[in-house]
Design a protein around this motif. Structure first.
Motif, short mmCIF file in Angstrom:
data_model
loop_
_atom_site.label_atom_id
_atom_site.label_comp_id
_atom_site.label_asym_id
_atom_site.label_seq_id
_atom_site.Cartn_x
_atom_site.Cartn_y
_atom_site.Cartn_z
N PHE A 6 32.08 56.55 96.74
CA PHE A 6 31.77 55.27 97.29
C PHE A 6 31.26 55.16 98.69
O PHE A 6 31.28 56.17 99.41
CB PHE A 6 32.87 54.22 97.22
CG PHE A 6 34.09 54.87 98.07
CD1 PHE A 6 34.27 54.45 99.27
CD2 PHE A 6 34.92 55.97 97.71
CE1 PHE A 6 35.28 54.99 100.12
CE2 PHE A 6 35.91 56.44 98.35
CZ PHE A 6 36.02 56.01 99.47
N SER A 43 30.30 57.90 103.43
CA SER A 43 30.54 58.32 102.29
C SER A 43 31.62 58.76 102.02
O SER A 43 32.22 59.59 102.77
CB SER A 43 29.47 59.10 101.73
OG SER A 43 28.24 58.67 101.76
N SER A 88 24.88 57.82 84.35
CA SER A 88 24.93 57.68 85.87
C SER A 88 24.87 56.12 85.91
O SER A 88 24.03 55.44 85.34
CB SER A 88 23.95 58.23 86.67
OG SER A 88 22.65 57.89 86.45
N GLN A 98 25.84 52.61 89.15
CA GLN A 98 26.32 52.33 90.41
C GLN A 98 26.59 50.58 90.37
O GLN A 98 25.84 49.84 89.63
CB GLN A 98 25.64 52.65 91.48
CG GLN A 98 23.94 52.13 91.45
CD GLN A 98 23.16 52.66 92.40
OE1 GLN A 98 23.49 53.53 93.28
NE2 GLN A 98 22.00 52.13 92.55
N THR A 99 27.29 50.22 91.21
CA THR A 99 27.63 48.77 91.22
C THR A 99 28.16 48.61 92.86
O THR A 99 28.26 49.49 93.48
CB THR A 99 28.62 48.29 90.51
OG1 THR A 99 28.65 46.93 90.38
CG2 THR A 99 29.98 48.73 90.59
N THR A 100 28.44 47.29 93.31
CA THR A 100 28.82 47.03 94.53
C THR A 100 29.88 46.28 94.40
O THR A 100 30.20 45.23 93.62
CB THR A 100 27.60 45.94 95.32
OG1 THR A 100 26.58 46.87 95.37
CG2 THR A 100 28.15 45.92 96.62
N GLY A 130 29.63 50.18 97.96
CA GLY A 130 28.86 50.75 96.86
C GLY A 130 29.77 51.83 96.26
O GLY A 130 30.22 52.65 96.80
N VAL A 131 29.68 51.69 94.86
CA VAL A 131 30.32 52.57 94.04
C VAL A 131 29.39 53.50 93.11
O VAL A 131 28.35 52.76 92.41
CB VAL A 131 31.29 52.00 93.00
CG1 VAL A 131 32.03 53.00 92.22
CG2 VAL A 131 32.20 51.15 93.94
N GLN A 132 29.36 54.54 93.15
CA GLN A 132 28.27 55.60 92.15
C GLN A 132 29.09 56.55 91.68
O GLN A 132 30.37 57.10 91.79
CB GLN A 132 27.44 56.27 93.22
CG GLN A 132 26.83 55.83 94.36
CD GLN A 132 27.75 55.30 95.50
OE1 GLN A 132 28.45 56.08 95.89
NE2 GLN A 132 27.43 54.23 96.26
#
Length: 403
Positions: free
Chosen positions: A257, A267, A365, A367-369, A392-394
């Motif tokens: 994140f 990060s 893979s 990602q979202t926020t 941010g999430v990855q």
């Protein structure tokens, strides 16, 4: 006279000595005061100022100490006043060389830790925030931070012995040892051998300190074990319950994140999590349940603060859960639509991701926020001046089909 003689310290050596002492003691005082303050919205500006000054003075101390040492190496070293006291003289020289090492290792390791992990409290002009050949790496930052902390202990011990030795010469011996460094007084026999063992032993001590520090693993990241598995470890825990659900086994993966802190993007990662995945290739649908051990959170130098009651509150909520339904939208594009339970709060979340399957191997893979306020995080930080709202999430993983 600028230069040393066999019985006295020159003006330049004495100026270097007291300037380095002033810089190091100032940096220590600022660092210890900063450590004593609470971490909250009321103290954040003070902490930023304190640590920026601490880091800047530390870097200045490094260059000043380096200049002092280089000057000392090309100058004659005044002989001990009592060379016949061999054990005492050896101890004094060992402390002297240990101090030389501390004056370089401590600020250098702090600078490397800062350069490897962008974030809180910048180093002030004219020094930059990065260093050549130092990558942005949690592992590098962590190792350098441990070296920094251990070197502080060596520095404190060497300083204490150095000061006690000076006081002994003034109060008990009543000789000119201190006067040689304060006024440049000439004293001593002028001829005596300096121990070659003392600097060698100091090098061994510093090699041991640095080696030990670099062997300390990142919290909860002890080696190359997979960061995610689809079933629980051998001994189940509250943070990672046992499960055999799903038809895909995660073999490796990352959950990271990013968040803005004082305007700089930082990060972090959540290295310990499990995923139960059921997915039907024919229909492009399925389900997923992800259980996250929040106590293993890593966020640079503010990991402990992030685990605190104002943010993840890991003491009260050691785990988080994401449960969702998977649906293919087009081609490799999918969404996982469900609920994230974090800090005891359930929030709807949609995670877009790509999924490719080749034979029995799937790669994903996405990602979202998220908005930290939706989970009650950072209530004492009501604006984005210190901690951003958006996180941010990855996530990325590789899974294999179960038999």
């Amino acid at each position: 006279m600028l230069s040393n003689t066999p019985t006295s310290y020159g003006t330049l050596a004495r100026a270097f000595h007291w300037l380095v002492a002033l810089l190091i003691l100032s940096a220590i005082a600022l660092g210890l005061y900063g450590e004593s303050l609470p971490r909250n919205a009321e103290t954040i500006d003070t902490l930023k100022t304190l640590y920026s000054a601490h880091k800047t003075i530390g870097v200045a101390a490094f260059f000043t100490a380096l200049a002092r040492i280089l000057w000392a190496l090309v100058q004659p070293r005044p002989t001990p006043l009592h060379p016949e006291r061999r054990l005492e003289t050896f101890g004094a020289e060992l402390v002297h060389w240990a101090l030389y090492g501390a004056m370089l290792v401590m600020p250098a390791s702090g600078w490397i830790s800062h350069a490897a992990q962008a974030g809180f409290a910048p180093i002030l002009w004219p020094f930059g925030q990065t260093l050549p050949f130092v990558p942005q790496s949690d592992a590098v930052s962590h190792g350098a931070e441990i070296v920094h902390k251990l070197s502080a202990l060596v520095l404190y011990a060497a300083l204490a012995l150095h000061v006690l030795g000076a006081l002994k010469h003034v109060v008990i011996d009543r000789d000119a040892t201190l006067a040689r460094m304060t006024r440049g007084t000439a004293a001593g026999p002028g001829k005596a051998d300096h121990s070659a063992l003392a600097p060698l032993l100091a090098v061994v001590i510093w090699a041991a300190v640095i080696s030990f520090a670099l062997l300390v693993p990142l919290p909860d990241e002890e080696g190359a074990a997979p960061t995610a598995v689809a079933t629980a470890p051998a001994t189940p825990s509250a943070a990672a319950p046992a499960s055999t659900a799903g038809n895909w086994q995660v073999t490796q993966g990352t959950l990271g994140f990013t968040v803005k802190q004082m305007g700089a993007e930082v990060s972090g990662s959540l290295p310990n999590w499990t995923a139960d995945i059921a997915y039907d290739e024919a229909t492009g649908t399925g389900t997923v349940t992800v259980t996250i051990d929040t106590t293993t959170l890593v966020l640079g130098s503010v990991s402990d603060q992030a685990k605190g009651a104002d943010f993840f509150d890991t003491a009260a909520h050691p785990s988080a859960t994401f449960t969702a339904a998977i649906a293919r939208t087009e081609g490799t594009a999918h969404t996982a639509t469900g609920t994230l339970t974090l800090r005891g709060t359930e929030v709807p979340v949609v995670l877009p991701f790509t999924l490719t399957i080749e034979g029995d191997t799937a790669t994903m893979s996405g990602q979202t926020t998220l908005d930290r306020r939706a989970f009650g995080m950072g209530a004492s930080y009501p604006d984005e001046a210190t901690v951003g709202f958006n996180v941010g999430v990855q996530i990325a993983l590789t899974a294999t089909r179960k038999d």
